[in-house]
Design an enzyme around this catalytic site. Sequence first.
Site, PDB file in Angstrom:
ATOM      1  N   HIS A 169      72.564  -3.794 -14.934  1.00  0.00           N
ATOM      2  CA  HIS A 169      71.013  -3.183 -14.438  1.00  0.00           C
ATOM      3  C   HIS A 169      71.793  -2.765 -13.577  1.00  0.00           C
ATOM      4  O   HIS A 169      70.850  -2.706 -12.881  1.00  0.00           O
ATOM      5  CB  HIS A 169      70.209  -4.130 -14.612  1.00  0.00           C
ATOM      6  CG  HIS A 169      69.504  -4.073 -16.373  1.00  0.00           C
ATOM      7  ND1 HIS A 169      69.320  -5.285 -16.811  1.00  0.00           N
ATOM      8  CD2 HIS A 169      69.502  -3.090 -16.959  1.00  0.00           C
ATOM      9  CE1 HIS A 169      68.738  -4.830 -18.499  1.00  0.00           C
ATOM     10  NE2 HIS A 169      69.588  -3.706 -18.405  1.00  0.00           N
ATOM     11  N   ARG A 215      65.780  -8.642  -1.050  1.00  0.00           N
ATOM     12  CA  ARG A 215      66.204  -9.025  -1.629  1.00  0.00           C
ATOM     13  C   ARG A 215      67.518  -9.161  -2.109  1.00  0.00           C
ATOM     14  O   ARG A 215      68.491 -10.699  -2.249  1.00  0.00           O
ATOM     15  CB  ARG A 215      66.330  -8.218  -3.469  1.00  0.00           C
ATOM     16  CG  ARG A 215      64.403  -8.515  -4.005  1.00  0.00           C
ATOM     17  CD  ARG A 215      63.790  -7.484  -5.176  1.00  0.00           C
ATOM     18  NE  ARG A 215      65.136  -7.762  -6.198  1.00  0.00           N
ATOM     19  CZ  ARG A 215      64.969  -7.064  -6.937  1.00  0.00           C
ATOM     20  NH1 ARG A 215      64.768  -6.281  -7.589  1.00  0.00           N
ATOM     21  NH2 ARG A 215      65.856  -7.948  -9.042  1.00  0.00           N
TER      22      ARG A 215
END
Length: 253
Positions: free
Chosen positions: A121, A73
Amino acid sequence: MTPIEPDAALLDTVRSAERVVVFSGAGMSAESGVPTFRDALTGLWARFDPTELATPQAWERDPDLVWAWYEWRAAMVRRVAPNAGHRAVADWARSAQLTVVTQNVDDLHERAGSAVAAHLHGSLYAPRCGGCTRPAELDDDRFDGMAEPAERMTPPSCVHCGAAVRPGAVWFGEPLPDAAWATAADAAENCDLMVVVGTSGVVYPAAELPLRAVRAGATVVEVNPQRTDLTDAVTHSWRVTAAEALPILAAVR
Ligand code: BV8
Ligand code: ZN
């Protein structure tokens, strides 16, 4: 693309807003080509549910799988660019007191020129030791050759204590960073306009922030092509994308 005009009341609020919060989710980065959390994971990862990979249990069970997913990612985000929505947010901050609070672990807001006040996050680019928690200094050039995702990659070991380095994301079941949460909650409770961009509003406590802004008397506008769990609670829900809406809002003066 014919611009979709917001209603006059929203334009007035935007025009007079002194303290603006932009609260973003994965939909903010969708037009940059980054799959959202709810999109089916692509290719190799299609058979995994992100909420099953983004957990301490998944890390304990198979650190090489989880580490490979985050590295893939991070490499994929490095290959894309901020979109017109990210750039509009950065522009807007030049003419208003604007705070960016994001649930996203990518760095596209920063690469568009925004200072992000809170990464609720965590970040793909803040790996840290799973033992002594020190930040791990890893070379970004490790992403260069990573076009194809590998199914497993062994995480590096911490140079200080030898424990495995873990991704810098906040996993399900983990507390949000105290400072990020405190900054985000304060901004939500003291703004006069919150723009909620590209989030399904299902993950807590982050999804509480728009509700706190509404309770504190702010105008809250949701920018999302779909209805979400927040739609019924916000002042305006605008069925447009981030890259369509934010340049229009940022240009209102
Ligand atoms: C915690 C980092 C406590 C990792 C993420 C039962 C009920 C309620 C809550 C819970 C529960 N069981 C457990 C919980 C708590 C849990 C939670 O909320 N679970 C959910 C699933 C029910 N929360 C937690 O665990 C949090 N921690 O509670 O700790 C605690 C306290 C003390 C001590 C110990 C523990 C931590 C949650 C953080 C998880 N990490 N990300 C990683 O990235 O790998 S969450 C991740 O999913 C994202 O960061 C984001 O926050 C979340 C949802 O993703 P979205 O950003 O909303 O994206 P999504 O794909 O969902 O939606 C995209 C939207 O964009 C869509 O609406 C779409 O229409 C729209 N869109 C698409 N294209 C565009 C667009 N919009 C605009 N423009 C476009 N072009
Ligand atoms: Zn360590």
